[in-house]
Scaffold this motif. Structure first.
Motif, PDB file in Angstrom:
ATOM      1  N   PRO A  65       0.019   2.471  -5.432  1.00  0.00           N
ATOM      2  CA  PRO A  65      -0.052   3.514  -4.393  1.00  0.00           C
ATOM      3  C   PRO A  65       0.029   2.972  -2.961  1.00  0.00           C
ATOM      4  O   PRO A  65       0.812   3.492  -2.156  1.00  0.00           O
ATOM      5  N   PRO A  66      -0.735   1.921  -2.593  1.00  0.00           N
ATOM      6  CA  PRO A  66      -0.584   1.402  -1.220  1.00  0.00           C
ATOM      7  C   PRO A  66       0.784   0.780  -0.976  1.00  0.00           C
ATOM      8  O   PRO A  66       1.316   0.861   0.138  1.00  0.00           O
ATOM      9  N   PHE A  67       1.367   0.153  -1.997  1.00  0.00           N
ATOM     10  CA  PHE A  67       2.713  -0.411  -1.862  1.00  0.00           C
ATOM     11  C   PHE A  67       3.715   0.695  -1.549  1.00  0.00           C
ATOM     12  O   PHE A  67       4.560   0.576  -0.644  1.00  0.00           O
ATOM     13  N   GLU A  68       3.619   1.806  -2.265  1.00  0.00           N
ATOM     14  CA  GLU A  68       4.536   2.918  -2.037  1.00  0.00           C
ATOM     15  C   GLU A  68       4.253   3.607  -0.705  1.00  0.00           C
ATOM     16  O   GLU A  68       5.184   4.111  -0.051  1.00  0.00           O
ATOM     17  N   GLN A  69       2.994   3.613  -0.301  1.00  0.00           N
ATOM     18  CA  GLN A  69       2.662   4.193   1.002  1.00  0.00           C
ATOM     19  C   GLN A  69       3.312   3.387   2.124  1.00  0.00           C
ATOM     20  O   GLN A  69       3.827   3.956   3.100  1.00  0.00           O
ATOM     21  N   LEU A  70       3.305   2.071   1.990  1.00  0.00           N
ATOM     22  CA  LEU A  70       3.973   1.216   2.965  1.00  0.00           C
ATOM     23  C   LEU A  70       5.473   1.520   3.020  1.00  0.00           C
ATOM     24  O   LEU A  70       6.069   1.569   4.104  1.00  0.00           O
ATOM     25  N   ALA A  71       6.070   1.714   1.840  1.00  0.00           N
ATOM     26  CA  ALA A  71       7.497   2.025   1.793  1.00  0.00           C
ATOM     27  C   ALA A  71       7.791   3.343   2.497  1.00  0.00           C
ATOM     28  O   ALA A  71       8.743   3.455   3.284  1.00  0.00           O
ATOM     29  N   VAL A  72       6.981   4.359   2.213  1.00  0.00           N
ATOM     30  CA  VAL A  72       7.180   5.672   2.826  1.00  0.00           C
ATOM     31  C   VAL A  72       6.950   5.602   4.335  1.00  0.00           C
ATOM     32  O   VAL A  72       7.707   6.191   5.119  1.00  0.00           O
ATOM     33  N   GLU A  73       5.918   4.870   4.762  1.00  0.00           N
ATOM     34  CA  GLU A  73       5.640   4.748   6.194  1.00  0.00           C
ATOM     35  C   GLU A  73       6.722   3.970   6.930  1.00  0.00           C
ATOM     36  O   GLU A  73       6.877   4.112   8.146  1.00  0.00           O
ATOM     37  N   SER A  74       7.496   3.173   6.191  1.00  0.00           N
ATOM     38  CA  SER A  74       8.608   2.443   6.804  1.00  0.00           C
ATOM     39  C   SER A  74       9.846   3.325   6.971  1.00  0.00           C
ATOM     40  O   SER A  74      10.859   2.884   7.519  1.00  0.00           O
ATOM     41  N   GLY A  75       9.766   4.573   6.495  1.00  0.00           N
ATOM     42  CA  GLY A  75      10.881   5.502   6.660  1.00  0.00           C
ATOM     43  C   GLY A  75      11.656   5.789   5.393  1.00  0.00           C
ATOM     44  O   GLY A  75      12.656   6.514   5.420  1.00  0.00           O
ATOM     45  N   ILE A  76      11.214   5.260   4.253  1.00  0.00           N
ATOM     46  CA  ILE A  76      11.907   5.503   2.989  1.00  0.00           C
ATOM     47  C   ILE A  76      11.454   6.842   2.404  1.00  0.00           C
ATOM     48  O   ILE A  76      10.258   7.116   2.324  1.00  0.00           O
ATOM     49  N   THR A  77      12.418   7.656   2.034  1.00  0.00           N
ATOM     50  CA  THR A  77      12.124   8.865   1.255  1.00  0.00           C
ATOM     51  C   THR A  77      12.071   8.450  -0.202  1.00  0.00           C
ATOM     52  O   THR A  77      13.082   8.012  -0.770  1.00  0.00           O
ATOM     53  N   LEU A  78      10.911   8.554  -0.827  1.00  0.00           N
ATOM     54  CA  LEU A  78      10.707   8.082  -2.198  1.00  0.00           C
ATOM     55  C   LEU A  78      10.526   9.270  -3.138  1.00  0.00           C
ATOM     56  O   LEU A  78       9.606  10.067  -2.978  1.00  0.00           O
ATOM     57  N   LEU A  79      11.426   9.389  -4.109  1.00  0.00           N
ATOM     58  CA  LEU A  79      11.353  10.442  -5.109  1.00  0.00           C
ATOM     59  C   LEU A  79      11.194   9.807  -6.488  1.00  0.00           C
ATOM     60  O   LEU A  79      11.976   8.923  -6.859  1.00  0.00           O
TER      61      LEU A  79
END
Length: 275
Positions: free
Chosen positions: A143-157
């Protein structure tokens, strides 16, 4: 309300929930969605968006068919599919997510993972390729790894394709004597086939730990291949805001006139017209 809207859309398309979707109708609807996917592609390029789409599910759930339906009319330079093999000895010594991270999208890219870092929560855990401690640690840090990705501007589906045991059996049995599909039936598929309930438990624990507000799991019923493809494409188009990117009207220029150059009577090696 959402269910009612989807039902109304089904009526407009001439089908009802539970009815088999005719091939002609499927192809008509898919063609419409392909137009929208191209618009999305051009908008992603124009705005420099970063999109990451994950597909997970049991063997035979239909991940490959959905991915093919998404990508068959778009540019492979924008829509990039990542399907990693088993890790090498060097990769096994790295941080677990390390080999996935350099595949994440840069600006103007849509990356589709045909299985992803969630292998650790599924096949690796069920088949004993990692320890229980490693699997639980993965569920904690994802979850924190994916949060970092999303906060970097990645739309994650993240999509999970849910297939019934009966349909999975039918599909896997269908691969045995089909020369076009036998490559899809790996020794690991055969070994994992009997572990249905272990996979169910692993899936449920994965959802409980990683279904987050910033990276939720979306589940798609996949017993009907045609419907699940249309449903997933419709859903992902709705999750990524896009408009029609500005584009100059295309006008073909006049072809140059024949000059002094004359093509020689070269003995081209034409292939036989078998068909």
């Amino acid at each position: 309300m959402k269910g009612e809207k989807e039902e109304e859309k089904g009526k407009e398309n001439g089908t009802k929930a539970g009815e088999k979707l005719k091939t002609k109708e499927y192809e008509k609807e898919l063609a419409k969605l392909h137009v929208e996917l191209v618009k999305l592609q051009e908008w992603v390029k124009f705005k420099g968006l970063k999109v990451c789409i994950i597909f997970e599910g049991r063997d035979g759930a239909g991940k490959g068919g959905v991915i093919k339906a998404i990508t068959e009319r778009v540019s492979p330079r924008v829509f990039r599919v990542v399907a990693l093999p088993a890790p090498t000895e060097r990769e096994k010594s790295q941080m677990y997510p390390q080999r996935y991270m350099h595949h994440l999208p840069a600006a103007g890219e849509v990356v589709i993972f045909d299985r992803s870092w969630y292998n650790r929560a599924g096949v690796e855990r069920v088949m004993g390729f990692c320890t229980e401690e490693e699997a639980k640690r993965f569920l904690q840090v994802t979850p924190p790894f994916e949060q970092l990705a999303v906060e970097s501007g990645i739309t994650l589906l993240k999509y999970w394709l849910e297939v019934s045991p009966e349909e999975q059996t039918r599909r896997l049995e269908g691969r045995i004597d089909d020369g076009r599909k036998i490559w899809k039936l790996s020794p690991m598929d055969i070994k994992s086939f009997s572990r249905w309930h272990d996979y169910t438990k692993a899936r449920d624990e994965m959802f409980a730990a990683t279904d987050t507000p910033w990276a939720p799991w979306y589940v798609a019923k996949s017993d009907d291949k045609k419907r699940v493809r249309l449903n997933i494409i419709t859903h992902l188009l709705g999750r990524i805001p896009y408009k029609e990117a500005p584009r100059e009207k295309v006008v073909l220029p006049k072809r140059q006139k024949e000059g002094a150059y004359k093509s020689p009577d070269y003995p081209f090696k034409y292939i036989p017209d078998v068909y």
